[in-house]
Design a protein around this motif. Structure first.
Motif, short mmCIF file in Angstrom:
data_model
loop_
_atom_site.label_atom_id
_atom_site.label_comp_id
_atom_site.label_asym_id
_atom_site.label_seq_id
_atom_site.Cartn_x
_atom_site.Cartn_y
_atom_site.Cartn_z
N LEU A 119 0.82 -1.21 0.00
CA LEU A 119 0.00 0.00 0.00
C LEU A 119 0.86 1.26 0.00
CD1 LEU A 119 -2.92 -0.88 2.44
CD2 LEU A 119 -2.87 -0.98 -0.05
N ARG A 156 -0.75 4.51 -1.17
CA ARG A 156 -1.62 5.23 -0.24
C ARG A 156 -0.82 5.96 0.82
NH1 ARG A 156 -7.04 2.42 1.89
NH2 ARG A 156 -7.11 4.52 2.79
N ASP A 210 0.26 9.20 -0.62
CA ASP A 210 -0.87 10.04 -1.01
C ASP A 210 -1.57 10.65 0.21
OD1 ASP A 210 -0.60 9.82 -3.70
OD2 ASP A 210 -2.17 8.31 -3.98
N GLU A 211 -1.60 9.93 1.32
CA GLU A 211 -2.48 10.30 2.42
C GLU A 211 -1.77 10.77 3.69
OE1 GLU A 211 -5.50 7.29 3.03
OE2 GLU A 211 -5.42 6.72 0.91
N PHE A 264 -8.04 -0.08 4.81
CA PHE A 264 -6.74 -0.65 4.47
C PHE A 264 -6.78 -2.18 4.44
CE2 PHE A 264 -5.61 3.58 5.79
CZ PHE A 264 -4.50 3.91 5.05
#
Length: 315
Positions: free
Chosen positions: A237, A240, A243-244, A280
């Motif tokens: 992941l 992510r 990105d987050e 997630f």
């Protein structure tokens, strides 16, 4: 709005030999007195504008005049074009027209070097409609009513004096004075339904005073006990992660997986938090605090029980 009108007037004069103040007033839906004030402003800025009275008279601009040489520097032109490109990204079509006209006015062919797009993937027609209604209401200082859904799904009827549109945290909000809460609030556009612009207006001076008096309390801020969380996140992941989360929150482990430390200021302990962690899947583990680990497992067990009971009913 005056700045935009001034540019439009210059553009018209550069492409027409002569126009009248009455014609300009009707085009922009203002008084001839306002047009003459605009002409004085342009003259003060160095634009060679001439007015001739009598039969066959009118307003004209010195032949051969080039705006970019006497009015704005190249850097200022770039700033204006960049600002219009950002506004064009909101879906405001008038700004797109102004961008094309100013590009021609400045004799620029490179004004489309940047594309700014604030819209998310997927269908956001409701947000676009809300944005356009609110934009018009803010400019014309008119009251707006709508149905609003909170983060917990509660629906309320709101009536606000809209002050400005805000793009923050990947979403559009409107800031305004809420007559229901008697406070300045932020409303997320995706949660607004049945929006309506009312005929009654409000005074911007009164709204400014209320903004000074009332402490801003965002309508969309989740409520709950604020905590700090440490997460283990699988390297699958990684997209992510970056990105987050902020780079400072992420630590790359020797095995390629990640440790993420979340600041308590941003992550309240409520249902929103557990829904986010569940997104997630099995690629995340809460390391601390223990209370979050326990409640997350309870959420997982509740989901599993729901599907077991649903499956039994289908049989």
């Amino acid at each position: 709005m005056q700045v935009e009108r001034l540019f439009e007037i210059v553009f018209i004069l550069l492409h027409k030999e002569k126009v009248t103040a009455k014609w300009l007033a009707e085009k922009f839906e203002v008084s001839t007195r306002t047009i003459y004030r605009d002409l004085d402003t342009l003259s003060s800025a160095g634009i060679p504008i001439y007015t001739n009275k009598g039969n066959g008279g009118g307003i004209s601009i010195l032949e051969g005049f080039k705006l970019e040489k006497t009015f704005l520097s190249e850097a200022e032109q770039n700033d204006i074009l960049f600002g219009l490109q950002c506004l064009e990204a909101t879906g405001y079509t008038e700004r797109s027209q102004a961008l094309n006209k100013l590009g021609q006015l400045f004799r620029r062919e490179d004004y489309n070097w940047l594309q700014v797009d604030f819209t998310p993937w997927g269908d956001q027609g409701n947000v676009e409609n809300n944005f356009n209604v609110l934009r018009h209401s803010i400019i014309h200082r008119q009251v707006v009513t709508f149905e609003y859904y909170s983060g917990m799904g509660e629906k309320t009827k709101r009536c606000i004096w809209p002050y400005r549109l805000v793009f923050k945290g990947k979403a559009w909000y409107v800031e305004g004075y809420c007559l229901l809460r008697k406070a300045i609030r932020l409303f997320k556009l995706t949660r607004i339904r049945q929006i309506e612009q009312r005929e009654e207006g409000f005074q911007i001076e009164v709204l400014e005073e209320k903004r000074k008096e009332v402490k801003e309390q965002p309508e969309t801020k989740p409520e709950g006990n604020l905590i700090s969380i440490r997460l283990w996140v699988s390297k699958t992941l990684a997209y992510r992660i970056y990105d987050e989360f902020e780079v400072e929150q992420v630590k790359l482990l020797e095995d390629g997986n990640f440790q993420v430390d979340l600041d308590y200021i941003e992550y309240p302990e409520d249902d929103w938090l557990y829904h986010y962690l569940l997104s997630f899947g099995k690629e995340i583990e809460v390391k601390s605090p223990e209370s979050v680990r326990i409640k997350l497992k309870e959420n997982i067990q509740a989901i599993l029980q729901f599907y077991n009971e649903a499956g039994a009913l289908q049989k």
